[in-house]
Design an enzyme around this catalytic site. Structure first.
Site, PDB file in Angstrom:
ATOM      1  CB  THR A  19      -0.948   0.031   1.218  1.00 51.09           C
ATOM      2  OG1 THR A  19      -0.166  -0.005   2.424  1.00 51.09           O
ATOM      3  CG2 THR A  19      -1.918  -1.144   1.191  1.00 51.09           C
ATOM      4  CD1 TRP A  20       5.227   4.262   0.241  1.00 49.46           C
ATOM      5  CD2 TRP A  20       6.809   3.011  -0.726  1.00 49.46           C
ATOM      6  NE1 TRP A  20       6.394   4.967   0.301  1.00 49.46           N
ATOM      7  CE2 TRP A  20       7.388   4.228  -0.291  1.00 49.46           C
ATOM      8  CE3 TRP A  20       7.608   2.072  -1.359  1.00 49.46           C
ATOM      9  CZ2 TRP A  20       8.728   4.525  -0.472  1.00 49.46           C
ATOM     10  CZ3 TRP A  20       8.955   2.365  -1.541  1.00 49.46           C
ATOM     11  CH2 TRP A  20       9.502   3.571  -1.106  1.00 49.46           C
ATOM     12  CG  ASP A  43       3.401  -4.394   4.029  1.00 49.43           C
ATOM     13  OD1 ASP A  43       3.895  -4.859   5.064  1.00 49.43           O
ATOM     14  OD2 ASP A  43       3.826  -3.352   3.473  1.00 49.43           O
ATOM     15  CE1 TYR A  48       5.286   2.446   3.512  1.00 50.14           C
ATOM     16  CE2 TYR A  48       3.517   0.846   3.286  1.00 50.14           C
ATOM     17  CZ  TYR A  48       4.862   1.136   3.338  1.00 50.14           C
ATOM     18  OH  TYR A  48       5.796   0.132   3.202  1.00 50.14           O
ATOM     19  CD  GLN A 158       7.668  -5.157   4.364  1.00 51.60           C
ATOM     20  OE1 GLN A 158       7.565  -4.023   3.892  1.00 51.60           O
ATOM     21  NE2 GLN A 158       6.691  -5.725   5.071  1.00 51.60           N
ATOM     22  CE1 TYR A 186      11.780  -1.708  -0.087  1.00 46.93           C
ATOM     23  CE2 TYR A 186      12.053  -2.963   1.941  1.00 46.93           C
ATOM     24  CZ  TYR A 186      12.479  -1.969   1.080  1.00 46.93           C
ATOM     25  OH  TYR A 186      13.600  -1.225   1.381  1.00 46.93           O
TER      26      TYR A 186
END
Length: 272
Positions: A19-20, A43, A48, A158, A186
């Site tokens: 969801t960045w 995530d 963010y 991560q 990621y």
């Protein structure tokens, strides 16, 4: 949906939604479509959109919270024992939930790791989080963490990992594998930059897939890697999901190894 085992033995989806840079109502709709299509891991992070992404996740999972494995991350400056409790409460409010399934330290800051672990363990004991882990920690950081009381409870690390960013394979990934700690990868398609890589594009065309699907399938071929690509529209989401149906052959994997060779020595952990 393929699953990956956490150190606790619980199995979680190997494919999730990142969801960045998601901050609009349109993005929330994309997350809801993902859930409709069977994606069960999302995530996010308090960083963010300064909480906006968490709010969108809360909107997307409303009425179906128990279907979803929710991952969020705390800023390093909020990672002291006292501050992490307050940060977690803020994230819970934005997510409109009573617990976070996996809560990560976003990257290492000035707060001692021992204090962060104490804070995470207190949150877990209180039922606010179910698991905790870290993000962007290199091999020295992981060694320090795992030597701490409670540090062995870390459920994941991560990190930036994709065909073009294989540095963790030299030392960090082997250490995590020794402890049976999965990686969350990621930027698995390098924020779309891999989609323009000529070698990958040619490979994908010859084998009847897209470049994104090839990049994701390469990661999904591993038994201890969770991928969290972002897809803000239905076409990209469906394209990414189709990678789960691709099983790369040994010959195809060897071809990708030649095009994107593994590291020849240690290097600093890369971050975006």
């Amino acid at each position: 949906m393929k699953t990956i085992a956490l150190p606790s033995g619980e199995r979680v989806p190997a494919f999730g939604m990142g969801t960045w840079h998601m901050e609009s109502a349109h993005d929330a709709a994309a997350l809801r479509l993902g859930l409709d299509l069977g994606v069960r891991l999302i995530d996010t992070a308090e960083m963010y959109g300064e909480g906006r992404a968490e709010e969108l996740v809360g909107e997307a999972i409303a009425g179906r919270r128990d279907e979803v494995f929710v991952v969020s991350k705390v800023y390093p400056h909020n990672a002291s024992r006292k501050s992490v409790a307050a940060a977690c409460e803020r994230s819970l409010r934005r997510l409109k939930t009573d617990r976070i399934d996996l809560y990560l330290l976003h990257w290492r800051g000035n707060v001692p790791l021992a204090e962060t672990v104490e804070g995470f363990e207190a949150l877990r004991a209180a039922g606010k989080i179910r698991h905790w882990g870290v993000s962007n920690l290199d091999i020295a950081d992981m060694a320090e963490l795992q030597a701490l009381p409670g540090g062995g409870e870390a459920a994941t690390n991560q990190v930036l990992y994709n065909l073009a960013r294989r540095g963790i394979e030299w030392d960090l990934l082997p250490r995590l594998r020794e402890r049976r700690i999965p990686v969350m990868a990621y930027s698995p398609i390098e924020q779309a930059r891999l989609l323009k890589n000529r070698a990958l594009v040619d490979f994908a065309k010859r084998h009847g897939m897209t470049a994104a699907q090839a990049a994701l399938a390469w990661l999904l071929a591993k038994d201890d890697v969770i991928v969290i690509p972002k897809a803000a529209n239905s076409a990209h989401l469906r394209e990414n999901l189709a990678s789960l149906k691709i099983e790369l052959t040994p010959a195809q994997l060897a071809e990708l190894e030649r095009a994107f060779p593994p590291p020849a020595g240690p290097s600093a952990l890369e971050m975006l």
